[in-house]
Scaffold this active site. Sequence first.
Site, PDB file in Angstrom:
ATOM      1  N   GLY A  10       6.033 -13.084   0.204  1.00 43.19           N
ATOM      2  CA  GLY A  10       6.219 -12.369   1.489  1.00 43.19           C
ATOM      3  C   GLY A  10       7.223 -13.087   2.371  1.00 43.19           C
ATOM      4  O   GLY A  10       7.095 -13.109   3.591  1.00 43.19           O
ATOM      5  N   GLY A  13       9.573 -11.391   5.583  1.00 40.45           N
ATOM      6  CA  GLY A  13       8.982 -10.816   6.782  1.00 40.45           C
ATOM      7  C   GLY A  13       9.297 -11.622   8.026  1.00 40.45           C
ATOM      8  O   GLY A  13      10.083 -12.583   7.988  1.00 40.45           O
ATOM      9  N   ASP A  55       5.677  -8.634  -6.711  1.00 34.52           N
ATOM     10  CA  ASP A  55       4.537  -8.075  -5.983  1.00 34.52           C
ATOM     11  C   ASP A  55       3.445  -9.150  -5.965  1.00 34.52           C
ATOM     12  O   ASP A  55       3.000  -9.599  -7.031  1.00 34.52           O
ATOM     13  CB  ASP A  55       4.065  -6.805  -6.722  1.00 34.52           C
ATOM     14  CG  ASP A  55       2.922  -6.118  -5.987  1.00 34.52           C
ATOM     15  OD1 ASP A  55       2.203  -6.786  -5.205  1.00 34.52           O
ATOM     16  OD2 ASP A  55       2.734  -4.915  -6.216  1.00 34.52           O
ATOM     17  N   TYR A 145      -7.412  -4.483   8.922  1.00 38.69           N
ATOM     18  CA  TYR A 145      -6.644  -5.731   8.902  1.00 38.69           C
ATOM     19  C   TYR A 145      -7.554  -6.903   9.297  1.00 38.69           C
ATOM     20  O   TYR A 145      -7.611  -7.929   8.608  1.00 38.69           O
ATOM     21  CB  TYR A 145      -5.488  -5.585   9.886  1.00 38.69           C
ATOM     22  CG  TYR A 145      -4.624  -6.798  10.090  1.00 38.69           C
ATOM     23  CD1 TYR A 145      -3.797  -7.276   9.079  1.00 38.69           C
ATOM     24  CD2 TYR A 145      -4.589  -7.444  11.325  1.00 38.69           C
ATOM     25  CE1 TYR A 145      -2.976  -8.369   9.297  1.00 38.69           C
ATOM     26  CE2 TYR A 145      -3.769  -8.534  11.548  1.00 38.69           C
ATOM     27  CZ  TYR A 145      -2.966  -8.998  10.527  1.00 38.69           C
ATOM     28  OH  TYR A 145      -2.148 -10.079  10.748  1.00 38.69           O
TER      29      TYR A 145
HETATM   30  P1  NAD Z   1       5.767  -8.885   7.930  1.00 40.59           P
HETATM   31  O1  NAD Z   1       5.219  -7.516   7.744  1.00 40.59           O
HETATM   32  O2  NAD Z   1       6.921  -9.076   8.839  1.00 40.59           O
HETATM   33  O3  NAD Z   1       6.154  -9.488   6.518  1.00 40.59           O
HETATM   34  C1  NAD Z   1       5.346  -9.356   5.395  1.00 40.59           C
HETATM   35  C2  NAD Z   1       6.247  -9.425   4.176  1.00 40.59           C
HETATM   36  O4  NAD Z   1       5.417  -9.239   3.036  1.00 40.59           O
HETATM   37  C3  NAD Z   1       7.312  -8.316   4.153  1.00 40.59           C
HETATM   38  O5  NAD Z   1       8.591  -8.876   3.917  1.00 40.59           O
HETATM   39  C4  NAD Z   1       6.877  -7.414   3.007  1.00 40.59           C
HETATM   40  O6  NAD Z   1       7.975  -6.868   2.280  1.00 40.59           O
HETATM   41  C5  NAD Z   1       6.089  -8.386   2.143  1.00 40.59           C
HETATM   42  N1  NAD Z   1       5.086  -7.715   1.315  1.00 40.59           N
HETATM   43  C6  NAD Z   1       4.250  -6.708   1.641  1.00 40.59           C
HETATM   44  N2  NAD Z   1       3.484  -6.390   0.590  1.00 40.59           N
HETATM   45  C7  NAD Z   1       3.845  -7.220  -0.415  1.00 40.59           C
HETATM   46  C8  NAD Z   1       3.414  -7.391  -1.745  1.00 40.59           C
HETATM   47  N3  NAD Z   1       2.461  -6.632  -2.283  1.00 40.59           N
HETATM   48  N4  NAD Z   1       4.011  -8.356  -2.484  1.00 40.59           N
HETATM   49  C9  NAD Z   1       4.988  -9.148  -1.972  1.00 40.59           C
HETATM   50  N5  NAD Z   1       5.437  -9.024  -0.717  1.00 40.59           N
HETATM   51  C10 NAD Z   1       4.869  -8.067   0.043  1.00 40.59           C
HETATM   52  O7  NAD Z   1       4.561  -9.826   8.355  1.00 40.59           O
HETATM   53  P2  NAD Z   1       4.596 -11.231   9.115  1.00 40.59           P
HETATM   54  O8  NAD Z   1       4.509 -10.964  10.560  1.00 40.59           O
HETATM   55  O9  NAD Z   1       5.685 -12.081   8.588  1.00 40.59           O
HETATM   56  O10 NAD Z   1       3.174 -11.796   8.668  1.00 40.59           O
HETATM   57  C11 NAD Z   1       3.005 -12.757   7.641  1.00 40.59           C
HETATM   58  C12 NAD Z   1       1.541 -13.150   7.621  1.00 40.59           C
HETATM   59  O11 NAD Z   1       1.159 -13.644   8.913  1.00 40.59           O
HETATM   60  C13 NAD Z   1       0.584 -11.992   7.322  1.00 40.59           C
HETATM   61  O12 NAD Z   1      -0.508 -12.467   6.580  1.00 40.59           O
HETATM   62  C14 NAD Z   1       0.113 -11.579   8.695  1.00 40.59           C
HETATM   63  O13 NAD Z   1      -1.138 -10.980   8.624  1.00 40.59           O
HETATM   64  C15 NAD Z   1       0.047 -12.906   9.409  1.00 40.59           C
HETATM   65  N6  NAD Z   1       0.101 -12.768  10.878  1.00 40.59           N
HETATM   66  C16 NAD Z   1       1.237 -12.345  11.512  1.00 40.59           C
HETATM   67  C17 NAD Z   1       1.255 -12.227  12.899  1.00 40.59           C
HETATM   68  C18 NAD Z   1       2.483 -11.781  13.653  1.00 40.59           C
HETATM   69  O14 NAD Z   1       2.433 -11.617  14.882  1.00 40.59           O
HETATM   70  N7  NAD Z   1       3.613 -11.597  12.995  1.00 40.59           N
HETATM   71  C19 NAD Z   1       0.090 -12.529  13.631  1.00 40.59           C
HETATM   72  C20 NAD Z   1      -1.051 -12.922  12.951  1.00 40.59           C
HETATM   73  C21 NAD Z   1      -1.027 -13.061  11.573  1.00 40.59           C
END
Ligand code: NAD
Length: 315
Positions: A10, A13, A55, A145
């Site tokens: 991931g 992201g 994935d 979630y």
């Molecule tokens: P994001 O949605 O920006 O990025 C997630 C990435 O995972 C994306 O690039 C997507 O393409 C990839 N992805 C999705 N499904 C996938 C799969 N099956 N296999 C491989 N890649 C896959 O999310 P983020 O904000 O970067 O969050 C990262 C982590 O941090 C997550 O666990 C999220 O729950 C946690 N989090 C984020 C926030 C926030 O404010 N951004 C807050 C609390 C927790």
Amino acid sequence: MKQEKILILGACGQIGVELTLALRARFGDSNVVASDLRPEVHPLLAGTGPYYTVDATDIKAVADIVNKEKITQIYLLAALLSATGEKMPLKAWDINMNSLLQVLELGVEQKLTKIYWPSSIAVFGTTTPKQDTPQKTVVEPTTVYGISKYAGELWCQYYNRRYGLDVRSLRYPGLISWKSAPGGGTTDYAVEIYHEALKHKAYTSFLSENTYLPMMYMDDAIRGTIELMEAPEEQIKSRMAYNLSAMSFSPAEIAASIQKHIPDFSISYAPDFRQAIADSWPSSIDDAAARADWHWKHEFDLEKMTAEMLQHLSA
Ligand code: NAD
């Protein structure tokens, strides 16, 4: 000492891009392998180190990369976030839980030295105390979630107790960044507002004027993550995720901080389905355990963050 080699699932992201760049700067480009479901690497990661399209729920493919690249640590960031998860609950459960369970299994099988998996303030629900929410409190999440994050925390703790797996976790608040776009969360407004302020001097918030949520600037979140992962094992006293806090503000307050730089910026309000999610979350977080156990300290407050966001986005 053995050279650690990290796999990030991931990596394209909002958090992954910045964490990958920070870990590459720290451990060397070739020692941090980025991967994501996306066929094309994120432009900011292009040419900075190895990248695989994979994935995170396809554990055989993940195991192949672990073996081929001699991976010793995994950072699992792949997930569907709060707002997207409510649109497809079963898919969110499948991705969020199966990727975690399989990575934990792989961690035991392959004797990985450390695993990082983020949790969220979404573990808390309407029955949780809203102000200064403690580390240990009533936990009844209302979104799929949040349910997946709380179940995940329990599984992390289980794998640590049962198998001694060194898995570490943080309950991030809403994260605000300028390098990479947010991915479908309830706090995304606090990123969009800066872009719209610079482009149109106006923003319509999908959360109401006085909705207070815990928030953090990405630089603090990345530093906190690396500090947690590098803390000596005896300092990690919780194998559930640590509360992590920096600031709490409302849409009206972030708008006021932007108006100090762009006086004719205006905000209006049109709450949508994300308002109910925000209303179920804490408005501020008590992170005393993280501060005591591994010396967490935030650096950015709202005013400092606004100055940085506007400066970087207008550069
Ligand atoms: P994001 O949605 O920006 O990025 C997630 C990435 O995972 C994306 O690039 C997507 O393409 C990839 N992805 C999705 N499904 C996938 C799969 N099956 N296999 C491989 N890649 C896959 O999310 P983020 O904000 O970067 O969050 C990262 C982590 O941090 C997550 O666990 C999220 O729950 C946690 N989090 C984020 C926030 C926030 O404010 N951004 C807050 C609390 C927790």
